[in-house]
Write an enzyme that holds these catalytic residues in place. Structure first.
Site, PDB file in Angstrom:
ATOM      1  N   HIS A 204      63.845  -9.539 -22.160  1.00 54.97           N
ATOM      2  CA  HIS A 204      63.017  -8.837 -23.147  1.00 54.97           C
ATOM      3  C   HIS A 204      61.546  -8.713 -22.760  1.00 54.97           C
ATOM      4  CE1 HIS A 204      61.923 -12.967 -24.316  1.00 54.97           C
ATOM      5  NE2 HIS A 204      60.868 -12.448 -24.887  1.00 54.97           N
TER       6      HIS A 204
HETATM    7  C1  UD1 Z   1      57.240 -11.190 -28.868  1.00 52.60           C
HETATM    8  C2  UD1 Z   1      56.231 -12.040 -28.101  1.00 52.60           C
HETATM    9  C3  UD1 Z   1      56.887 -12.652 -26.881  1.00 52.60           C
HETATM   10  C4  UD1 Z   1      58.137 -13.405 -27.262  1.00 52.60           C
HETATM   11  C5  UD1 Z   1      59.058 -12.527 -28.086  1.00 52.60           C
HETATM   12  C6  UD1 Z   1      60.173 -13.376 -28.604  1.00 52.60           C
HETATM   13  C7  UD1 Z   1      53.915 -11.262 -28.196  1.00 52.60           C
HETATM   14  C8  UD1 Z   1      52.820 -10.603 -27.433  1.00 52.60           C
HETATM   15  N1  UD1 Z   1      55.120 -11.215 -27.618  1.00 52.60           N
HETATM   16  O1  UD1 Z   1      57.632 -10.134 -28.026  1.00 52.60           O
HETATM   17  O2  UD1 Z   1      55.982 -13.561 -26.278  1.00 52.60           O
HETATM   18  O3  UD1 Z   1      58.784 -13.798 -26.092  1.00 52.60           O
HETATM   19  O4  UD1 Z   1      58.349 -12.007 -29.210  1.00 52.60           O
HETATM   20  O5  UD1 Z   1      61.269 -12.656 -29.017  1.00 52.60           O
HETATM   21  O6  UD1 Z   1      53.696 -11.762 -29.273  1.00 52.60           O
HETATM   22  N2  UD1 Z   1      61.395  -5.273 -33.153  1.00 52.60           N
HETATM   23  C9  UD1 Z   1      62.394  -4.981 -34.047  1.00 52.60           C
HETATM   24  N3  UD1 Z   1      62.675  -5.912 -35.010  1.00 52.60           N
HETATM   25  C10 UD1 Z   1      62.017  -7.096 -35.117  1.00 52.60           C
HETATM   26  C11 UD1 Z   1      61.002  -7.374 -34.208  1.00 52.60           C
HETATM   27  C12 UD1 Z   1      60.698  -6.451 -33.217  1.00 52.60           C
HETATM   28  O7  UD1 Z   1      63.020  -3.926 -33.978  1.00 52.60           O
HETATM   29  O8  UD1 Z   1      62.340  -7.889 -36.019  1.00 52.60           O
HETATM   30  C13 UD1 Z   1      61.120  -4.291 -32.084  1.00 52.60           C
HETATM   31  C14 UD1 Z   1      60.017  -3.297 -32.441  1.00 52.60           C
HETATM   32  O9  UD1 Z   1      60.339  -2.083 -31.883  1.00 52.60           O
HETATM   33  C15 UD1 Z   1      58.811  -3.881 -31.715  1.00 52.60           C
HETATM   34  C16 UD1 Z   1      59.442  -4.511 -30.477  1.00 52.60           C
HETATM   35  O10 UD1 Z   1      60.684  -4.992 -30.911  1.00 52.60           O
HETATM   36  O11 UD1 Z   1      57.858  -2.908 -31.395  1.00 52.60           O
HETATM   37  C17 UD1 Z   1      58.620  -5.625 -29.874  1.00 52.60           C
HETATM   38  O12 UD1 Z   1      58.313  -6.630 -30.864  1.00 52.60           O
HETATM   39  P1  UD1 Z   1      56.978  -7.522 -30.712  1.00 52.60           P
HETATM   40  O13 UD1 Z   1      56.951  -8.578 -31.725  1.00 52.60           O
HETATM   41  O14 UD1 Z   1      55.778  -6.638 -30.628  1.00 52.60           O
HETATM   42  O15 UD1 Z   1      57.121  -8.131 -29.270  1.00 52.60           O
HETATM   43  P2  UD1 Z   1      58.350  -8.866 -28.608  1.00 52.60           P
HETATM   44  O16 UD1 Z   1      58.788  -8.080 -27.424  1.00 52.60           O
HETATM   45  O17 UD1 Z   1      59.348  -9.223 -29.639  1.00 52.60           O
HETATM   46  N1  UDP Z   2      67.546 -16.948 -29.102  1.00 52.28           N
HETATM   47  C1  UDP Z   2      68.503 -16.807 -30.104  1.00 52.28           C
HETATM   48  N2  UDP Z   2      69.294 -15.690 -30.109  1.00 52.28           N
HETATM   49  C2  UDP Z   2      69.193 -14.714 -29.164  1.00 52.28           C
HETATM   50  C3  UDP Z   2      68.222 -14.880 -28.135  1.00 52.28           C
HETATM   51  C4  UDP Z   2      67.404 -16.005 -28.146  1.00 52.28           C
HETATM   52  O1  UDP Z   2      68.635 -17.684 -30.962  1.00 52.28           O
HETATM   53  O2  UDP Z   2      69.934 -13.736 -29.229  1.00 52.28           O
HETATM   54  C5  UDP Z   2      66.683 -18.134 -29.126  1.00 52.28           C
HETATM   55  C6  UDP Z   2      66.751 -18.961 -27.871  1.00 52.28           C
HETATM   56  O3  UDP Z   2      67.856 -19.826 -27.887  1.00 52.28           O
HETATM   57  C7  UDP Z   2      65.420 -19.676 -27.902  1.00 52.28           C
HETATM   58  C8  UDP Z   2      64.502 -18.628 -28.512  1.00 52.28           C
HETATM   59  O4  UDP Z   2      65.339 -17.703 -29.192  1.00 52.28           O
HETATM   60  O5  UDP Z   2      65.469 -20.765 -28.802  1.00 52.28           O
HETATM   61  C9  UDP Z   2      63.732 -17.947 -27.428  1.00 52.28           C
HETATM   62  O6  UDP Z   2      63.145 -16.815 -27.926  1.00 52.28           O
HETATM   63  P1  UDP Z   2      62.782 -15.565 -27.021  1.00 52.28           P
HETATM   64  O7  UDP Z   2      63.573 -15.551 -25.778  1.00 52.28           O
HETATM   65  O8  UDP Z   2      62.868 -14.386 -27.908  1.00 52.28           O
HETATM   66  O9  UDP Z   2      61.236 -15.810 -26.752  1.00 52.28           O
HETATM   67  P2  UDP Z   2      60.418 -16.657 -25.656  1.00 52.28           P
HETATM   68  O10 UDP Z   2      60.906 -18.049 -25.688  1.00 52.28           O
HETATM   69  O11 UDP Z   2      60.626 -15.964 -24.344  1.00 52.28           O
HETATM   70  O12 UDP Z   2      59.010 -16.497 -26.097  1.00 52.28           O
END
Ligand code: UD1
Ligand code: UDP
Length: 363
Positions: A204
């Site tokens: 992601h």
């Molecule tokens: C964010 C964090 C990243 C973390 C990740 C965990 C920042 C800069 N990034 O990235 O460090 O690893 O979360 O998962 O804070 N979206 C949905 N539904 C949701 C949430 C997001 O559809 O509930 C989609 C939207 O299109 C959004 C995109 O995902 O624009 C990205 O979401 P965002 O929270 O901006 O960043 P992540 O890639 O999730």
């Molecule tokens: N995770 C989850 N379901 C998923 C993918 C990730 O429960 O489908 C959990 C994972 O086990 C870990 C956390 O989400 O506990 C990690 O989050 P993510 O990879 O989104 O973010 P990061 O740790 O890279 O910031």
């Protein structure tokens, strides 16, 4: 003592899972403010129910947006909340935009910031999380670190050692507390997979998703894997997979994001993991499943040092080589220091020892 805990994104929820009961047991009144950075039921609600996290006292509805829009909106809403509540401290976790927003909003109105998971560094300023980590740590009155190397990183950046507490890794505590609960949970069968007979993948990070040629290389590596691959897909990645060559009709099975307990079971039962997640690198290390991390660097270097993890560029051949090595490797390594079940109680003890306000911002 009265504190507010800010959460916003999936990895934040997991970090506060073990924390809330430990704070309550120590007599600390802790209430949760959820920014709403993640809002889908599969990205938010499921973690509150799986981990029995108290319902947030505030839901700020920030949602998605550019970095500045998301961080700025969260700051505005948190500033209003913090000005009204004036807690003794604001606790932020991890490295997401909600973490940074909380730290900025609190520090500017003289509320001490406590950062749990302080001091991790990838050294890669092109990563939004590295910017969030650096700024949050500079604004924090108390820095709670997951590994000893993090203490050294902070000291090298000029942070007073008296503010730093090596508490250990809260993600590891969560794994230990929940593994027992999922002992007989057989999730892979629901996907037609057998225990030990599949690779689990998650991708992601923008450095992979937002570069079509890299995502194509990762897709090619998964399509060529020697075992079926289960890929729970983050909403950021979902719309990009078809053009990268994965349509779900191959050995790569796609699913919606799964809940925490299911994910833990899927990690435990996988033959190997391919990921760019921070938290999953740590969890793989805890559950004993070899991991390949598709990134140029990692702030979780300790997982490589103990032999649980290896880095790979977003290149099909290199990922294939890493996966081969992971599949052939021993599933036994030393657990990093203080990745145990006492992390949350060390956090509570540190808080009760007193949060030293930053110079000049005492009331
Ligand atoms: C964010 C964090 C990243 C973390 C990740 C965990 C920042 C800069 N990034 O990235 O460090 O690893 O979360 O998962 O804070 N979206 C949905 N539904 C949701 C949430 C997001 O559809 O509930 C989609 C939207 O299109 C959004 C995109 O995902 O624009 C990205 O979401 P965002 O929270 O901006 O960043 P992540 O890639 O999730
Ligand atoms: N995770 C989850 N379901 C998923 C993918 C990730 O429960 O489908 C959990 C994972 O086990 C870990 C956390 O989400 O506990 C990690 O989050 P993510 O990879 O989104 O973010 P990061 O740790 O890279 O910031």
């Amino acid at each position: 003592m009265r504190i507010i805990v800010v959460v916003g994104a999936r990895p934040n929820f997991i970090k506060v899972g073990p924390l809330m009961p430990a704070l309550a047991a120590a007599g600390i009144e802790a209430r949760i403010a959820h920014t709403g950075q993640h809002y889908d039921a599969t990205m938010s609600d499921v973690f509150f129910s799986d981990l029995e996290i108290p319902k947030p006292d505030w839901f700020l509805g920030v949602g998605s947006g550019t970095h500045a829009v998301q961080t700025g909106t969260a700051m505005m809403k948190l500033e209003e909340l913090l000005s009204a509540e004036r807690p003794d401290a604001l606790l932020v976790v991890g490295d997401v935009n909600s973490t940074l927003a909380g730290a900025l909003a609190a520090a500017k109105i003289g509320i001490p910031v406590v950062h749990l998971e302080a001091g991790l560094r990838s050294g890669d300023m092109s990563m939004p999380e590295e910017v969030n980590r650096l700024v949050t740590d500079q604004l924090s009155s108390m820095l709670l670190t997951p590994v000893r190397e993090a203490d050294a990183n902070l000291v090298a950046e000029g942070i007073d050692a008296n503010r730093i507490h090596f508490v250990g890794n809260i993600m590891a505590e969560s794994v230990l507390r929940n593994l027992e609960r999922i002992r007989s949970r057989d999730v892979c069968a629901a996907y037609g997979l057998s225990c030990g007979g599949y690779v689990l993948a998650t991708i992601h990070r923008p450095e992979n998703t937002d570069h079509p040629e890299r995502l194509r290389e990762i897709a090619a590596a998964l399509l060529a894997a020697p075992l079926p691959v289960l890929f729970p897909v983050h909403p950021r990645t979902r719309p990009l997979l078809a053009s990268a060559g994965i349509d779900g009709a191959s050995n790569v099975r796609l699913s919606d994001p799964v809940g925490y307990l299911d994910m833990l079971a899927l990690q435990r039962d996988a033959a190997a993991i391919v990921t760019d997640s921070g938290g999953i690198q740590e969890e793989a290390c805890m559950v004993g499943t070899p991991c390949v991390t598709v990134r140029r660097n990692t702030e979780r270097a300790i997982t490589i040092a103990v032999g649980a993890n290896r880095l790979s560029a977003a290149d099909a051949i290199e990922i294939g080589r890493g996966l081969g090595e992971a599949l052939a490797s021993e599933r036994v390594w030393e657990r990093p220091e203080r990745w145990d079940e006492k992390v949350s109680s060390r956090v509570a003890q540190a808080l009760l020892s007193g949060v030293i306000p930053l110079a000049g911002c005492a009331e």
